[in-house]
Design a protein around this motif. Structure first.
Motif, short mmCIF file in Angstrom:
data_model
loop_
_atom_site.label_atom_id
_atom_site.label_comp_id
_atom_site.label_asym_id
_atom_site.label_seq_id
_atom_site.Cartn_x
_atom_site.Cartn_y
_atom_site.Cartn_z
N ALA A 1 -64.43 20.86 -85.08
CA ALA A 1 -63.55 20.10 -85.98
C ALA A 1 -62.22 19.80 -85.29
O ALA A 1 -61.69 18.68 -85.40
N ALA A 2 -61.67 20.78 -84.58
CA ALA A 2 -60.37 20.58 -83.91
C ALA A 2 -60.51 19.58 -82.76
O ALA A 2 -59.59 18.76 -82.52
N ALA A 3 -61.65 19.59 -82.08
CA ALA A 3 -61.87 18.65 -80.97
C ALA A 3 -61.92 17.22 -81.48
O ALA A 3 -61.34 16.31 -80.87
N ARG A 4 -62.58 17.02 -82.61
CA ARG A 4 -62.67 15.66 -83.18
C ARG A 4 -61.29 15.11 -83.51
O ARG A 4 -61.08 13.91 -83.50
N ARG A 5 -60.34 16.01 -83.80
CA ARG A 5 -58.99 15.56 -84.18
C ARG A 5 -58.02 15.58 -82.99
O ARG A 5 -56.83 15.34 -83.16
N ASP A 6 -58.54 15.93 -81.81
CA ASP A 6 -57.72 15.91 -80.59
C ASP A 6 -56.52 16.85 -80.71
O ASP A 6 -55.42 16.55 -80.22
N LEU A 7 -56.71 18.00 -81.34
CA LEU A 7 -55.60 18.92 -81.59
C LEU A 7 -55.37 19.89 -80.44
O LEU A 7 -56.30 20.24 -79.71
N ARG A 8 -54.12 20.32 -80.32
CA ARG A 8 -53.85 21.47 -79.45
C ARG A 8 -53.94 22.72 -80.31
O ARG A 8 -53.07 23.00 -81.12
N MET A 9 -55.04 23.44 -80.17
CA MET A 9 -55.29 24.62 -80.98
C MET A 9 -55.82 25.75 -80.09
O MET A 9 -56.52 25.49 -79.11
N VAL A 10 -55.48 26.96 -80.47
CA VAL A 10 -56.03 28.15 -79.80
C VAL A 10 -56.77 28.93 -80.87
O VAL A 10 -56.24 29.15 -81.96
N ALA A 11 -58.00 29.33 -80.58
CA ALA A 11 -58.77 30.03 -81.61
C ALA A 11 -59.75 30.99 -80.95
O ALA A 11 -60.06 30.88 -79.76
N GLY A 12 -60.24 31.92 -81.76
CA GLY A 12 -61.24 32.85 -81.23
C GLY A 12 -62.07 33.48 -82.33
O GLY A 12 -61.63 33.61 -83.48
N LYS A 13 -63.27 33.86 -81.93
CA LYS A 13 -64.17 34.63 -82.79
C LYS A 13 -63.68 36.07 -82.85
O LYS A 13 -63.34 36.66 -81.82
#
Ligand code: GUN
Ligand code: ZN
Length: 419
Positions: free
Chosen positions: A139-151
């Motif tokens: 979802a974040a990739a589709r919006r071209d966001l700068r995000m950091v996330a993890g499982k």
């Protein structure tokens, strides 16, 4: 290439805030190429197609240093402190993220909510299910966001429905790093939940993974609640402190972000500072759960790199305005007065620096990524009245912090594109 004409909020090198009444921000390929007084910038880019947003104020997008996307539906769940809250609400909701369809729907809602509130970058916790992270990154990739996330890694002392297997959790984390870290503007955070939910073997494995992938983030919780701390002391009697548990296992380093850090001493504050780690301060969550008060004075004394965070769903709001106001109020309880501009920077450039992203986001300057908001100081009658009589930019910022909400975020621009 395109231009955005409006007023613009800027901070000088001394940290002083100022407004440019008539400014132009020029963006190309997702980056800011020029910014300043309209007349001088427009003279350099006479042909640029320009959005006229006069009456609004351009400002950097907010950075939320700690937020749990599977806890969207946990907001407003009352409990007698952190540990019962986790047992009664958080784990039950997170268990639902084994279902990729549910994870996908919530990821979209969550990202819409961040955008509505002007948050353009966050350090995001997924659930322990690999598919929850997969859904979030997609979802974040589709919006071209700068995000950091993890499982989340959590292999003990929790219900089966959210527990992961020690080795499989680590293998899934590594697979997610290979798939997503550095793809577009996405980054991966190795995410051991907290020492009570991770075996020593799993945390050591997380530390090894962090060493093997240097650019990757680490995120966890530290010293949030007294019962939690007593539990950690029982589980790890050989450690000299809660932070020592993580440090010994290779989890204390630059690009490690520790949430809360309430009940710690100056020795550990200095240890955090010297390690290069960042600290996520979560005042609405700390008030809601009754965890305690972050010590802003001690943080300043020991040079901690901290920024603000919502910690939804322990936190009560996605709005940076609510978080900044809560930080102000908590600081006042210990006699500290945080300036409005300090609060604002702690939720933008200082947060970006605490994450190790200060060269890319958090300021509106040439070369920085074009993630910004257009503020509407007239969003409500009261806000218009109060900002209208502000005689300094500090006063104007404080009116927004105290009276603003998502209505004051007129527009959110991601990589130069209006969302
Ligand atoms: N400590 C371990 N897990 C959590 C969580 O989900 N929220 C908060 N606030 N603290 C935690
Ligand atoms: Zn948290």
């Amino acid at each position: 290439m395109k231009g955005f004409r409006a007023s613009l909020l800027r901070f000088g090198s001394d940290g002083q805030p100022g407004l440019i009444d008539d400014a132009l921000l020029v963006v190309d390929a997702g980056l800011i190429v020029d910014v300043g007084e309209y007349r001088s910038v427009a003279a350099r880019f006479p042909e640029v197609e320009t959005f006229d947003w006069r009456g609004q104020v351009l400002a950097p997008g907010f950075v939320d240093m700690h937020v749990h996307f599977p806890q969207l539906d946990v907001i407003a769940s009352p409990a007698a402190g952190l540990l019962p809250w986790l047992e009664e609400y958080a784990f039950a909701q997170e268990a639902r993220f084994a279902d990729p369809a549910h994870a996908g729907v919530v990821a979209e809602f969550f990202l819409d909510e961040l955008a509505r509130n002007g948050v353009t970058t966050a350090m995001v916790w997924c659930s322990s299910h690999e598919q929850s992270a997969e859904a979030f990154f997609q979802a974040a990739a589709r919006r071209d966001l700068r995000m950091v996330a993890g499982k989340v890694l959590m292999d003990c002392n929790c219900p089966e429905s959210v527990r992961d297997d020690t080795e499989r959790g680590l293998a899934q984390s590594e697979a997610l790093i290979m798939r997503w870290h550095g793809r577009g503007r996405l980054g991966y955070a190795i995410t051991p939940r907290f020492a009570p939910n991770c075996s020593e073997r799993q945390m050591r494995g997380a530390g090894e993974l962090a060493r093997a992938h240097e650019g990757v983030w680490v995120q966890t919780h530290l010293a949030e609640d007294r019962d939690e701390i007593a539990w950690v002391a029982r589980l790890f009697p050989q450690a000299s402190s809660y932070l020592d548990v993580y440090d010994r296992l290779g989890l204390l380093r630059p690009r490690s972000v520790y949430a809360h850090c309430i009940h710690i001493d100056d020795a550990d504050r200095l240890r955090l500072t010297r390690s290069g780690a960042g600290v996520a301060v979560c005042p609405t969550s700390n008030l809601f759960l009754g965890s305690g008060q972050f010590d802003f004075d001690a943080a300043a004394r020991t040079g901690m790199r901290w920024g603000l965070a919502s910690d939804v769903g322990g936190g009560t709001s996605f709005s940076p305005f609510r978080t900044m106001l809560a930080a102000y109020e908590v600081a006042r309880l210990s006699g500290v007065t945080l300036a409005p501009s300090t609060l604002w920077r702690r939720h933008t450039s200082d947060a970006a620096h605490a994450m190790g992203l200060g060269e890319r986001i958090g300021e509106l300057a040439p070369g920085m990524e074009a993630d910004f908001v257009a503020l509407d100081p007239n969003a409500t009658e009261l806000l218009a009245r109060r900002t209208g009589i502000a005689s300094t930019t500090e006063e104007w910022l404080f009116a927004l912090i105290v009276l603003g909400d998502d209505r004051a975020i007129a527009r959110t621009v991601i990589a130069g594109e209006l969302r």
